[in-house]
Design an enzyme around this catalytic site. Structure first.
Site, PDB file in Angstrom:
ATOM      1  N   ARG A 160       0.865  -1.192   0.000  1.00 29.44           N
ATOM      2  CA  ARG A 160       0.000   0.000   0.000  1.00 29.44           C
ATOM      3  C   ARG A 160       0.894   1.231   0.000  1.00 29.44           C
ATOM      4  NH1 ARG A 160      -2.188   3.381   3.884  1.00 29.44           N
ATOM      5  NH2 ARG A 160      -4.269   4.190   3.457  1.00 29.44           N
ATOM      6  N   SER A 167     -13.013  -2.778   1.053  1.00 24.74           N
ATOM      7  CA  SER A 167     -13.289  -2.219   2.375  1.00 24.74           C
ATOM      8  C   SER A 167     -14.800  -2.033   2.515  1.00 24.74           C
ATOM      9  CB  SER A 167     -12.604  -0.855   2.532  1.00 24.74           C
ATOM     10  OG  SER A 167     -11.226  -0.972   2.258  1.00 24.74           O
ATOM     11  N   LYS A 206      -3.570   6.146   8.814  1.00 23.63           N
ATOM     12  CA  LYS A 206      -4.300   6.593   7.607  1.00 23.63           C
ATOM     13  C   LYS A 206      -4.787   8.011   7.855  1.00 23.63           C
ATOM     14  CE  LYS A 206      -8.529   5.339   5.078  1.00 23.63           C
ATOM     15  NZ  LYS A 206      -8.417   4.956   3.682  1.00 23.63           N
TER      16      LYS A 206
HETATM   17  N1  TZP Z   1      -7.672   1.555   6.574  1.00 25.17           N
HETATM   18  C1  TZP Z   1      -8.419   1.733   7.645  1.00 25.17           C
HETATM   19  S1  TZP Z   1      -7.487   2.056   9.017  1.00 25.17           S
HETATM   20  C2  TZP Z   1      -6.050   1.926   8.135  1.00 25.17           C
HETATM   21  C3  TZP Z   1      -6.336   1.646   6.814  1.00 25.17           C
HETATM   22  C4  TZP Z   1      -5.368   1.486   5.736  1.00 25.17           C
HETATM   23  C5  TZP Z   1      -4.703   2.123   8.753  1.00 25.17           C
HETATM   24  C6  TZP Z   1      -4.290   0.980   9.610  1.00 25.17           C
HETATM   25  O1  TZP Z   1      -3.019   1.216  10.156  1.00 25.17           O
HETATM   26  P1  TZP Z   1      -2.646   0.814  11.640  1.00 25.17           P
HETATM   27  O2  TZP Z   1      -1.270   1.375  11.840  1.00 25.17           O
HETATM   28  O3  TZP Z   1      -2.629  -0.676  11.720  1.00 25.17           O
HETATM   29  O4  TZP Z   1      -3.654   1.452  12.543  1.00 25.17           O
HETATM   30 MG    MG Z   2      -8.095   3.057  -0.658  1.00 18.76          MG
END
Ligand code: TZP
Ligand code: MG
Length: 211
Positions: free
Chosen positions: A40, A112, A141
């Protein structure tokens, strides 16, 4: 196609999620027992074009040697070019129906979804698994919405969703079990692994609370 066990510890990383060399970070995570990996490459200083592709290829090799599925976030062109094992799309990314038109049936397609309506639409459009979150507060994020909690996974199961579900967002050893108990098949994590001082140990600790 992925089997259900391969969703258990689903690691996600791009180059800006770690202070280490991303290849070294992924190697350590693999040694710690991740069961799936998503590339990602997003946000600040994200690599683009050939730089993105080259990094993806190097990470894909590490996954292939370890027998860990390699999934690409959002970028259908890249996933097809590399022959990735899967593609993951958010609600604002490429529509699932367009992805399905372009990708063969052997590619795992994840979406998602955090509402019953989103999940049912994803099932109807042929998704292979769902990512639900953010489960907990996260700073990884930038545009993350408010946490929805493990109750959302429970709600999706009670709505009759039988696809594999991975929880995502703010998950670590302290709360991973609550996501599984709600009915998830696995947890997706970025920072709990990618930012750990000892990445292999962090992945191993997560594996230990998941089994
Ligand atoms: N989508 C929803 S929360 C997120 C993504 C890509 C981030 C998750 O990162 P982390 O560090 O595990 O909280
Ligand atoms: Mg996306």
């Amino acid at each position: 196609m992925m089997n259900k066990e391969q969703y258990l510890l689903y690691f996600i990383m791009g180059s800006n999620n770690t202070d280490k060399d991303p290849e070294e970070a992924l190697r350590e995570a693999v040694q710690g027992g991740i069961t799936c990996f998503q590339f990602r490459e997003k946000g600040e200083d994200a690599r683009e074009a050939s730089g993105k592709k080259e990094l993806a290829q190097r990470l894909q090799v590490i996954c292939r040697e370890a027998g860990v599925p390699f999934i690409v976030n959002d970028d259908v062109d890249l996933a097809l070019e590399l022959g990735a094992d899967g593609i993951h799309a958010g609600q604002e990314d490429t529509p699932l129906r367009d992805i399905k038109k372009r990708c063969s049936g052997s590619m795992t397609v994840g979406v998602s979804a955090k509402t019953k309506a989103e999940a049912e639409q994803a099932v109807q459009d042929g998704a292979d698994y769902l990512g639900a979150g953010p489960m907990f507060a996260t700073s990884t994020k930038e545009d993350a919405e408010a946490p929805v909690g493990p109750e959302t996974v429970r709600m999706l199961r009670q709505s009759g969703i039988t696809l594999p579900i991975v929880g995502i967002g703010g998950i670590g050893t302290e709360n991973a079990a609550s996501v599984m108990e709600a009915g998830a098949d696995g947890v997706s994590v970025i920072s709990a692994i990618s930012r750990a001082p000892d990445i292999q140990q962090a992945a191993q600790s997560l594996r230990n609370v998941l089994r």
